[in-house]
Design a protein around this motif. Structure first.
Motif, short mmCIF file in Angstrom:
data_model
loop_
_atom_site.label_atom_id
_atom_site.label_comp_id
_atom_site.label_asym_id
_atom_site.label_seq_id
_atom_site.Cartn_x
_atom_site.Cartn_y
_atom_site.Cartn_z
N PRO A 16 -28.45 -85.08 14.34
CA PRO A 16 -29.35 -85.20 12.98
C PRO A 16 -28.78 -85.14 11.78
CG PRO A 16 -28.86 -82.79 14.18
CD PRO A 16 -28.21 -83.95 15.00
N LEU A 17 -29.49 -85.65 10.85
CA LEU A 17 -28.99 -85.93 9.45
C LEU A 17 -28.56 -84.75 8.90
CD1 LEU A 17 -29.91 -88.77 9.94
CD2 LEU A 17 -30.70 -88.70 7.64
N ARG A 144 -24.03 -95.42 11.32
CA ARG A 144 -22.83 -94.86 11.55
C ARG A 144 -22.13 -95.40 12.59
NH1 ARG A 144 -26.12 -90.01 10.74
NH2 ARG A 144 -26.19 -89.73 13.02
N ASP A 154 -10.75 -102.55 12.45
CA ASP A 154 -9.79 -102.72 11.36
C ASP A 154 -8.30 -102.34 11.81
OD1 ASP A 154 -8.86 -102.95 8.60
OD2 ASP A 154 -9.53 -100.93 8.13
N HIS A 156 -5.03 -102.66 13.40
CA HIS A 156 -4.42 -103.87 14.07
C HIS A 156 -3.76 -104.01 15.35
CE1 HIS A 156 -4.39 -105.49 9.72
NE2 HIS A 156 -5.72 -105.14 10.28
N SER A 237 -3.37 -93.23 15.18
CA SER A 237 -2.87 -93.29 14.05
C SER A 237 -1.45 -93.92 13.88
CB SER A 237 -2.70 -91.89 13.55
OG SER A 237 -2.77 -90.76 14.74
N THR B 72 -17.61 -97.45 -0.30
CA THR B 72 -17.81 -96.16 0.60
C THR B 72 -16.66 -96.35 1.51
OG1 THR B 72 -19.20 -97.14 2.09
CG2 THR B 72 -20.09 -95.86 0.40
N ASN B 74 -13.47 -94.56 4.50
CA ASN B 74 -12.71 -93.62 5.22
C ASN B 74 -11.27 -93.71 5.00
OD1 ASN B 74 -15.43 -94.54 7.25
ND2 ASN B 74 -15.16 -92.52 7.24
N LEU B 76 -8.06 -93.15 7.03
CA LEU B 76 -7.85 -93.15 8.27
C LEU B 76 -6.40 -91.96 8.52
CD1 LEU B 76 -7.95 -96.80 9.31
CD2 LEU B 76 -9.81 -95.06 9.51
N GLU B 77 -6.26 -91.77 9.72
CA GLU B 77 -5.44 -91.07 10.26
C GLU B 77 -3.99 -91.27 9.49
OE1 GLU B 77 -6.88 -92.96 12.25
OE2 GLU B 77 -8.49 -91.71 12.81
N ASP B 78 -3.82 -92.52 9.45
CA ASP B 78 -2.25 -92.97 8.95
C ASP B 78 -2.14 -93.04 7.38
OD1 ASP B 78 -4.12 -95.04 8.96
OD2 ASP B 78 -2.23 -96.47 9.80
N GLU B 81 -6.72 -96.81 3.99
CA GLU B 81 -8.02 -96.68 3.47
C GLU B 81 -8.94 -97.77 4.12
OE1 GLU B 81 -9.40 -97.14 -0.66
OE2 GLU B 81 -8.82 -95.06 -0.74
N HIS B 82 -9.98 -97.34 5.01
CA HIS B 82 -10.95 -98.30 5.44
C HIS B 82 -12.18 -98.49 4.70
CE1 HIS B 82 -13.32 -100.78 8.41
NE2 HIS B 82 -14.14 -100.01 8.24
N ASN B 84 -15.91 -99.28 4.14
CA ASN B 84 -17.14 -99.66 4.97
C ASN B 84 -18.01 -100.70 4.43
OD1 ASN B 84 -16.94 -97.44 7.06
ND2 ASN B 84 -16.99 -96.23 5.22
N LEU B 95 -24.86 -91.53 3.07
CA LEU B 95 -25.15 -91.27 4.31
C LEU B 95 -24.57 -90.06 4.82
CD1 LEU B 95 -26.43 -92.58 7.00
CD2 LEU B 95 -24.11 -93.72 7.47
N THR B 96 -25.44 -89.43 5.74
CA THR B 96 -25.18 -88.10 6.10
C THR B 96 -25.09 -87.91 7.70
OG1 THR B 96 -25.86 -86.76 4.07
CG2 THR B 96 -26.76 -85.99 6.47
N GLU B 97 -24.36 -86.95 8.13
CA GLU B 97 -24.38 -86.71 9.72
C GLU B 97 -24.33 -84.94 9.71
OE1 GLU B 97 -22.55 -88.47 13.37
OE2 GLU B 97 -20.97 -87.79 12.15
N ASN B 103 -18.61 -90.55 5.03
CA ASN B 103 -17.66 -91.46 4.15
C ASN B 103 -17.22 -91.16 2.71
OD1 ASN B 103 -19.46 -93.93 4.80
ND2 ASN B 103 -19.72 -92.79 3.30
N ALA B 146 -23.73 -103.93 7.97
CA ALA B 146 -22.63 -103.39 8.60
C ALA B 146 -22.17 -104.25 10.01
CB ALA B 146 -22.75 -102.02 9.03
N ASP B 194 -8.24 -103.80 2.06
CA ASP B 194 -9.03 -102.74 2.86
C ASP B 194 -10.41 -103.05 3.79
OD1 ASP B 194 -6.62 -101.20 2.43
OD2 ASP B 194 -7.54 -100.18 0.67
N GLY B 197 -9.63 -106.15 6.12
CA GLY B 197 -8.61 -105.44 7.28
C GLY B 197 -7.41 -106.56 7.22
#
Lengths: 252, 252
Positions: A16-17, A144, A154, A156, A237, B72, B74, B76-78, B81-82, B84, B95-97, B103, B146, B194, B197
DNA sequence: CGGACGCTTGATGCATTTCAATCATAGTGG
DNA sequence: CCACTATGATTGAAATGCATCAAGCGTCCG
């Protein structure tokens, strides 16, 4: 349970949003809405490998998967295939632009799906605001997913991509309450390659690497068991697997 | 013309799903709808580089760009920046979840945007079926974008990725009736990196290559002119630029 | 049982990443 | 107003990891 109520009509699930903080898939349609959609829907049975529609073709229907797996893809200028998404039960596909399909769709396994003619669906949506709202939620969900695919692409490192791919498959299986630590792989190696953006050879080699490092174990060619989820996550990561401990673990 | 009527309220443009065979952006909202949305919208002015919201934060509002560019992304773990998507005038973002942003958003240039509180927008949508339908169209549009981004990321050659990126920027400018053969590049090299990629260094080198081959010409660091559109297109499909004509052009 | 197709494995080349240093740009304070 | 500094952009040299080409193996279906 498996049949979740003997086909009550089209079924759409997504996170859900707004509302609940849970990240679980919820049925977006009410029984009433499912019944209404049943009126305009027919059930299609598609054999494994069959094309459902082609990119650029006139959009005649939207589909809702009951069982099986579908891929949507674009054929690139150099004749290679780019897979946009794999679709599972309770997913919707048949994305359109100016009345034409924007990608091709093909059954990865045998598929059963509701087929809803575009004009009928359109008028249903125009009439029923809540139904439409529910479709919005599903579209957001797919948006999403597409973004997550972008994140995957993205990365590598081959190991990172495959790790993310396994996590994606796992999510889908957990969401569909098949909570096992054995992941089913319904698609071919080259389909995986076309989805994660590597060569089939690299996919194969990466599988082998993960297996030999004891991170996963292949039950057969179409099923993996995750042995060490932590190390699998770590691959996403870290640039390289810390297999040689005598490597500076600095802040980067 | 430039101002398209002195701010009549939120504006959403996309290529239609059904109907017209044209692939041009159309205003999805009626004057009436724009007026209705104005009631719940306030105008936000965001300075270049400012963060608009952060991934994981509670979703309080959705935004609609009037002028400027937003990204927009994300983290990343490292810590990399990715990105979108880049968003332009008449685009929607937020955008929502499960009530949280999926993001982060940051202004790439100075930005003016309508800010619509989530609860108010939600109830408006629930009441007005046609408005909701128009939002669906916009979401489909963003979903296609996307997917196109995914296709871009799937291309392995640096030249192909940058060529696609230029085409994307060009589309946006044509769609907004700034039909010049000079493309404005509002974002930094590392933002481009970013998004496509690659490393910023590769972006730089690829720019240089395109320039020295006479395919494009840099007016300054933030603007390119396309000199040879055909060869630019060719880079997308062909593995390597046919700079050495004595290379088998077989079917592969 | 046979053939075809998909998957795996092996060896090589090359493009891009990385690391590192220089150069340009824009924003800042004297 | 201009010099100064921080940040971003460019260029260079080296190494890594994936794509590619090519061949062998397994499996599934007819």
């Amino acid at each position: 349970m498996v049949n979740q109520g003997k086909l009550r009509g089209p079924s759409i699930k997504a996170t859900p949003l707004w509302g609940s903080a849970k990240k679980e898939l919820a049925q977006l349609l009410t029984d009433e809405e499912r019944a209404q959609l049943s009126v305009i829907a027919s059930i299609a049975r598609i054999k494994k490998g069959a094309r459902i529609y082609a990119e650029g073709g006139d959009s005649v229907a939207v589909f809702n998967i009951i069982t099986g797996v579908v891929k949507t893809y674009n054929v690139l200028e150099d004749k290679s295939e780019h897979i946009n998404a794999f679709l599972f039960a309770d997913d919707l596909f048949g994305l359109t632009e100016a009345g034409k399909y924007v990608n091709s769709a093909r059954a990865v396994t045998d598929v059963t799906a509701y087929r809803m003619p575009t004009p009928a669906l359109e008028s249903k949506l125009r009439r029923n605001a809540t139904l439409e709202f529910h479709v919005i939620c599903k579209l957001c969900h797919e948006l999403r997913e597409a973004q997550r695919h972008g994140i995957l692409l993205d990365h590598h490192s081959a190991l990172a991509r495959i790790a993310l791919f396994f996590q994606l498959l796992e999510q889908h299986q957990i969401a569909r309450e098949l909570a096992t630590h054995t992941i089913e792989i319904p698609m071919s190696r080259s389909d995986i390659a076309d989805y994660v953006g590597m060569s089939p050879e690299s996919v194969s080699r990466t599988f082998r690497t993960l297996s030999s490092r004891g991170i996963v174990s292949f039950v057969n060619h179409r099923a993996v068991k995750i042995l060490d989820a932590d190390r699998l996550d770590a691959l996403v990561s870290h640039p390289v697997e810390p297999i040689r401990p005598h490597r500076r673990a600095g802040t980067r």
